[in-house]
Design a protein around this motif. Sequence first.
Motif, PDB file in Angstrom:
ATOM      1  N   ASP A 205       0.910  -1.211   0.134  1.00  0.00           N
ATOM      2  CA  ASP A 205      -0.029  -0.133  -0.115  1.00  0.00           C
ATOM      3  C   ASP A 205       0.818   1.326  -0.111  1.00  0.00           C
ATOM      4  O   ASP A 205       2.075   1.316   0.277  1.00  0.00           O
ATOM      5  CB  ASP A 205      -0.953   0.164   1.112  1.00  0.00           C
ATOM      6  CG  ASP A 205      -2.010  -0.738   1.017  1.00  0.00           C
ATOM      7  OD1 ASP A 205      -2.365  -1.383  -0.070  1.00  0.00           O
ATOM      8  OD2 ASP A 205      -2.580  -1.039   2.240  1.00  0.00           O
ATOM      9  N   ALA A 206       0.424   2.324  -0.544  1.00  0.00           N
ATOM     10  CA  ALA A 206       1.099   3.783  -0.617  1.00  0.00           C
ATOM     11  C   ALA A 206       0.564   4.290   0.784  1.00  0.00           C
ATOM     12  O   ALA A 206      -0.471   4.421   1.301  1.00  0.00           O
ATOM     13  CB  ALA A 206       0.534   4.384  -1.604  1.00  0.00           C
ATOM     14  N   LEU A 207       1.793   4.954   1.454  1.00  0.00           N
ATOM     15  CA  LEU A 207       1.747   5.951   2.633  1.00  0.00           C
ATOM     16  C   LEU A 207       1.857   7.265   2.214  1.00  0.00           C
ATOM     17  O   LEU A 207       2.942   7.628   1.907  1.00  0.00           O
ATOM     18  CB  LEU A 207       2.451   5.436   3.627  1.00  0.00           C
ATOM     19  CG  LEU A 207       2.589   6.194   5.097  1.00  0.00           C
ATOM     20  CD1 LEU A 207       1.119   6.193   5.636  1.00  0.00           C
ATOM     21  CD2 LEU A 207       3.548   5.646   5.913  1.00  0.00           C
ATOM     22  N   PRO A 208       0.817   8.223   2.092  1.00  0.00           N
ATOM     23  CA  PRO A 208       1.112   9.584   2.139  1.00  0.00           C
ATOM     24  C   PRO A 208       1.548  10.460   3.200  1.00  0.00           C
ATOM     25  O   PRO A 208       0.671  10.100   4.313  1.00  0.00           O
ATOM     26  CB  PRO A 208      -0.225  10.329   1.355  1.00  0.00           C
ATOM     27  CG  PRO A 208      -1.138   9.521   1.933  1.00  0.00           C
ATOM     28  CD  PRO A 208      -0.541   7.859   2.000  1.00  0.00           C
ATOM     29  N   ILE A 209       2.472  11.165   3.171  1.00  0.00           N
ATOM     30  CA  ILE A 209       2.915  11.981   4.532  1.00  0.00           C
ATOM     31  C   ILE A 209       3.206  13.400   4.146  1.00  0.00           C
ATOM     32  O   ILE A 209       3.487  13.713   3.059  1.00  0.00           O
ATOM     33  CB  ILE A 209       4.156  11.350   4.976  1.00  0.00           C
ATOM     34  CG1 ILE A 209       4.101   9.846   5.414  1.00  0.00           C
ATOM     35  CG2 ILE A 209       4.891  12.360   6.288  1.00  0.00           C
ATOM     36  CD1 ILE A 209       5.398   9.179   5.776  1.00  0.00           C
ATOM     37  N   ARG A 210       2.857  14.159   4.907  1.00  0.00           N
ATOM     38  CA  ARG A 210       2.925  15.608   4.976  1.00  0.00           C
ATOM     39  C   ARG A 210       3.876  16.051   5.839  1.00  0.00           C
ATOM     40  O   ARG A 210       4.003  15.802   7.173  1.00  0.00           O
ATOM     41  CB  ARG A 210       1.607  16.440   5.050  1.00  0.00           C
ATOM     42  CG  ARG A 210       1.764  17.981   5.009  1.00  0.00           C
ATOM     43  CD  ARG A 210       0.364  18.743   4.910  1.00  0.00           C
ATOM     44  NE  ARG A 210      -0.494  18.543   3.860  1.00  0.00           N
ATOM     45  CZ  ARG A 210      -1.645  17.690   4.000  1.00  0.00           C
ATOM     46  NH1 ARG A 210      -2.108  17.193   4.887  1.00  0.00           N
ATOM     47  NH2 ARG A 210      -2.372  17.676   2.924  1.00  0.00           N
ATOM     48  N   VAL A 211       5.014  16.856   5.231  1.00  0.00           N
ATOM     49  CA  VAL A 211       5.921  17.617   6.198  1.00  0.00           C
ATOM     50  C   VAL A 211       5.754  18.800   6.345  1.00  0.00           C
ATOM     51  O   VAL A 211       5.570  19.385   5.216  1.00  0.00           O
ATOM     52  CB  VAL A 211       7.305  17.374   5.546  1.00  0.00           C
ATOM     53  CG1 VAL A 211       8.309  17.615   6.351  1.00  0.00           C
ATOM     54  CG2 VAL A 211       7.420  15.839   5.126  1.00  0.00           C
ATOM     55  N   THR A 212       5.683  19.324   7.677  1.00  0.00           N
ATOM     56  CA  THR A 212       5.319  20.792   7.945  1.00  0.00           C
ATOM     57  C   THR A 212       6.730  21.234   8.719  1.00  0.00           C
ATOM     58  O   THR A 212       7.263  20.589   9.409  1.00  0.00           O
ATOM     59  CB  THR A 212       4.153  21.209   8.555  1.00  0.00           C
ATOM     60  OG1 THR A 212       4.121  20.071   9.641  1.00  0.00           O
ATOM     61  CG2 THR A 212       3.102  20.761   7.618  1.00  0.00           C
ATOM     62  N   PHE A 213       7.124  22.692   8.702  1.00  0.00           N
ATOM     63  CA  PHE A 213       7.948  23.105   9.349  1.00  0.00           C
ATOM     64  C   PHE A 213       7.417  24.650   9.861  1.00  0.00           C
ATOM     65  O   PHE A 213       6.801  25.473   9.106  1.00  0.00           O
ATOM     66  CB  PHE A 213       9.380  23.507   8.617  1.00  0.00           C
ATOM     67  CG  PHE A 213      10.332  24.132   9.337  1.00  0.00           C
ATOM     68  CD1 PHE A 213      10.866  23.894  10.628  1.00  0.00           C
ATOM     69  CD2 PHE A 213      10.535  25.740   9.194  1.00  0.00           C
ATOM     70  CE1 PHE A 213      11.767  24.177  11.388  1.00  0.00           C
ATOM     71  CE2 PHE A 213      11.561  26.298   9.905  1.00  0.00           C
ATOM     72  CZ  PHE A 213      12.208  25.620  10.989  1.00  0.00           C
TER      73      PHE A 213
END
Length: 294
Positions: A205-213
């Motif tokens: 499966d695909a795992l989308p991740i959001r990166v924030t600073f």
Amino acid sequence: MQLSRPTSKAASLVRSLAVLGCLWGPAPCLQAHEFWFAPIASPQAVGDTVTLRLEVGEQFAGDPAGFSIPTTRTLRHYRTGQATSDLRPFLPPGAPEAEVTLALDTPGIHLLAYDSTPQHITLEASKFHAYLHDEGLDFVKAQREQSGTAQLPARERYRRHIKTLIAVGPTAQAVKELDTTYALHAGQRLELTPMRNPLALAPGDALPIRVTFDNQPLGNALVKAWHKHNGQLVMIRATTSATGEVHFNMPYAGDWMVSVVHMTPAVGSDEEGVDWDSFWGNLSFHLPDRSLAK
């Protein structure tokens, strides 16, 4: 020794093994190494206790880093339908301890978020530039070249921002779609937030991740997904989009961690004698052998 709870609903922590790890003080061994929560298999049963362990190392092989109040800025426990628990007051006030145990008192997704206090290190130019390249931070080297400081040692102040996820309770309840605890923002300066529940995925499966600073999308950041499979290290690299998003196909079950590093010119450098602030983000979890979404 059983420690008292901060509130009637908060999880308890039990002190464990004394640690000789290198987190205590600004040890150079921390700087170029990953730092993570050891992943915990899911689902766990309601009422179980699990061992929390901070690890520091390379190639997803680590030594205990230890828990203590002086090296911990925040340690928070998030879970379904419960108030956030501040676990930092229960940590040892002096030398670090390798492990603490956490009581899993409610079903659903549990999120642990840890932020370290700042540490300092000075690296010679060649070592600093090599580590910048490894972490996708060549723009910092370019800035040093433009300012005429590329041959000088680099004085760095670094912080760790890490998270781990645990599913608790009957399989369907532990990963139900309505439980979005996995996607909570923990207020970390550099934060990895999954956009799907990693504990509900199956291999492939695909795992989308959001990166924030600082609560803003972090674009063009190098993100690494780490896994050990049949004794071999698997490391997948991807770069975030302009909206801070990255997608990984997760090929294997087992323990995973996802890491990212960001760096900015230091704030307050005149007072503390530093040139750069670095922020190390990490998310760990255990991908089940089969989908838990059913």
